[in-house]
Design an enzyme around this catalytic site. Structure first.
Site, PDB file in Angstrom:
ATOM      1  N   GLY A   1      53.631  24.861  30.466  1.00 18.40           N
ATOM      2  CA  GLY A   1      54.240  23.589  30.080  1.00 18.40           C
ATOM      3  C   GLY A   1      55.287  23.179  31.099  1.00 18.40           C
ATOM      4  N   GLY A   2      56.547  23.493  30.791  1.00 21.21           N
ATOM      5  CA  GLY A   2      57.688  23.038  31.597  1.00 21.21           C
ATOM      6  C   GLY A   2      57.533  23.233  33.101  1.00 21.21           C
TER       7      GLY A   2
ATOM      8  N   ASN B   1      49.979  21.943  31.385  1.00 21.70           N
ATOM      9  CA  ASN B   1      49.959  21.017  30.246  1.00 21.70           C
ATOM     10  C   ASN B   1      51.236  20.174  30.332  1.00 21.70           C
ATOM     11  OD1 ASN B   1      49.988  19.730  27.794  1.00 21.70           O
ATOM     12  ND2 ASN B   1      50.231  21.594  26.563  1.00 21.70           N
ATOM     13  N   TRP B   2      51.062  18.923  30.741  1.00 22.54           N
ATOM     14  CA  TRP B   2      52.247  18.069  30.944  1.00 22.54           C
ATOM     15  C   TRP B   2      52.834  17.573  29.631  1.00 22.54           C
ATOM     16  CZ3 TRP B   2      50.369  14.446  35.528  1.00 22.54           C
ATOM     17  CH2 TRP B   2      50.235  15.233  36.682  1.00 22.54           C
ATOM     18  N   LYS B   3      52.110  17.769  28.540  1.00 22.76           N
ATOM     19  CA  LYS B   3      52.573  17.284  27.224  1.00 22.76           C
ATOM     20  C   LYS B   3      52.897  15.782  27.341  1.00 22.76           C
ATOM     21  CE  LYS B   3      53.912  21.963  26.141  1.00 22.76           C
ATOM     22  NZ  LYS B   3      54.741  22.879  25.391  1.00 22.76           N
TER      23      LYS B   3
ATOM     24  N   HIS C   1      46.662  23.136  20.126  1.00 21.71           N
ATOM     25  CA  HIS C   1      47.997  23.499  20.615  1.00 21.71           C
ATOM     26  C   HIS C   1      48.963  23.546  19.433  1.00 21.71           C
ATOM     27  CE1 HIS C   1      51.812  23.363  22.691  1.00 21.71           C
ATOM     28  NE2 HIS C   1      51.171  23.784  23.765  1.00 21.71           N
TER      29      HIS C   1
HETATM   30  P1  13P Z   1      56.230  26.183  28.235  1.00 27.14           P
HETATM   31  O1  13P Z   1      55.606  26.745  29.489  1.00 27.14           O
HETATM   32  O2  13P Z   1      57.126  25.013  28.487  1.00 27.14           O
HETATM   33  O3  13P Z   1      56.844  27.245  27.401  1.00 27.14           O
HETATM   34  O4  13P Z   1      55.019  25.570  27.353  1.00 27.14           O
HETATM   35  C1  13P Z   1      53.914  26.350  27.125  1.00 27.14           C
HETATM   36  C2  13P Z   1      52.881  25.494  26.508  1.00 27.14           C
HETATM   37  O5  13P Z   1      53.040  25.049  25.378  1.00 27.14           O
HETATM   38  C3  13P Z   1      51.684  25.168  27.291  1.00 27.14           C
HETATM   39  O6  13P Z   1      50.707  24.595  26.507  1.00 27.14           O
END
Ligand code: 13P
Length: 248
Positions: A229-230, A9-11, A92
């Site tokens: 995410g990260g 999830n690149w956000k 989310h």
């Molecule tokens: P992180 O891996 O950066 O903690 O984020 C998790 C997330 O929110 C994936 O949707």
């Protein structure tokens, strides 16, 4: 047997050209992956810039439940289908807390994504306050009940358990806690539907997953993959995690 999933999830990260570069590099590195489904979820603007490939599927990070009309700033399921999107992340915690989405809206979105033959990735998880009050199970129960309220059958859905306090913090839930909650989630799905359907649903873990903890976490009972995410923003780190999951 549930095929493991690793979803990135690149956000709100990566321009379309950065996403394009990432996808080319990912394709080069995913040759040997055969037993894991890989999903990348760019922002809407990047969906058409990611190079189509058999190595991964495309996911979106959100969508609206109406088909079209005067909904400024929103994106419909048909628009996503036209971009070859297969999965849609819904509920989310950032959508819930920053953008005020409630379980009712999330339930409507889940239903519209399923009706459009895409696969919702329904995110659930407790906040630190709920955890400290011993309300983790009550929270995920409520989120599942309302998020799935319009889902008649459990085919083609993914659940992602992401404790809010573990997202982007470097903290992860303990293996014991994750195992307990994942088994609880599967039990709730059995209660709502039946054992056959519930046993086929991938339940992902999300929250500070990285290449150092992935091995331990993927071996936790009832964890069928990750929502990342990260660590999904860096091709090398993302591929390292995929390889760990694939060789399990
Ligand atoms: P992180 O891996 O950066 O903690 O984020 C998790 C997330 O929110 C994936 O949707």
């Amino acid at each position: 047997m549930i095929k493991p999933i690793v979803a990135g999830n690149w956000k709100m990260n990566k321009t379309p050209s950065e996403g394009n570069k990432f996808s080319l590099s990912l394709i080069e590195n995913l040759d040997s992956i055969s037993d894991t489904d890989v999903i990348i979820c760019p922002p809407f603007t990047g969906l058409n810039s990611v190079v189509p490939s058999d190595c991964y599927d495309l996911g979106a990070q959100n969508c609206y439940f109406e088909n079209s009309g005067a909904f400024t700033g929103e994106v419909s399921v048909d628009m996503l289908i036209d971009c070859k999107v297969k999965y849609v992340i819904l509920g989310h915690s950032e959508r819930r807390t920053i953008f005020g989405e409630d379980d009712k809206v999330i339930g409507d979105k889940v239903s519209s994504v399923i009706n459009a033959n895409m696969i919702p990735v329904l995110c659930i998880g407790e906040t630190i306050e709920e955890l400290n009050k011993g309300l983790a199970k009550e929270t995920v129960y409520k989120q599942l009940k309302k998020g799935l309220s319009k889902v008649g059958s459990l085919k083609d859905i993914v659940i992602a358990y992401e404790p809010v306090w573990a997202i982007g913090t470097g903290l992860t839930a303990s293996s014991e806690k994750i195992s307990e909650i994942h088994s609880y989630i599967r039990g709730v799905l059995t209660e709502f539907y039946n054992e056959t359907e519930s046993s086929l649903i991938p339940i992902l873990y999300g929250g500070s997953v990285n290449s150092n903890n992935a091995e331990e976490l993927i071996n936790v009972d009832s964890v069928n993959g990750f929502l990342i995410g990260g660590a999904s923003l860096d091709v090398e780190k993302f591929v390292d995690i995929i390889k760990i999951v694939d060789k399990k």
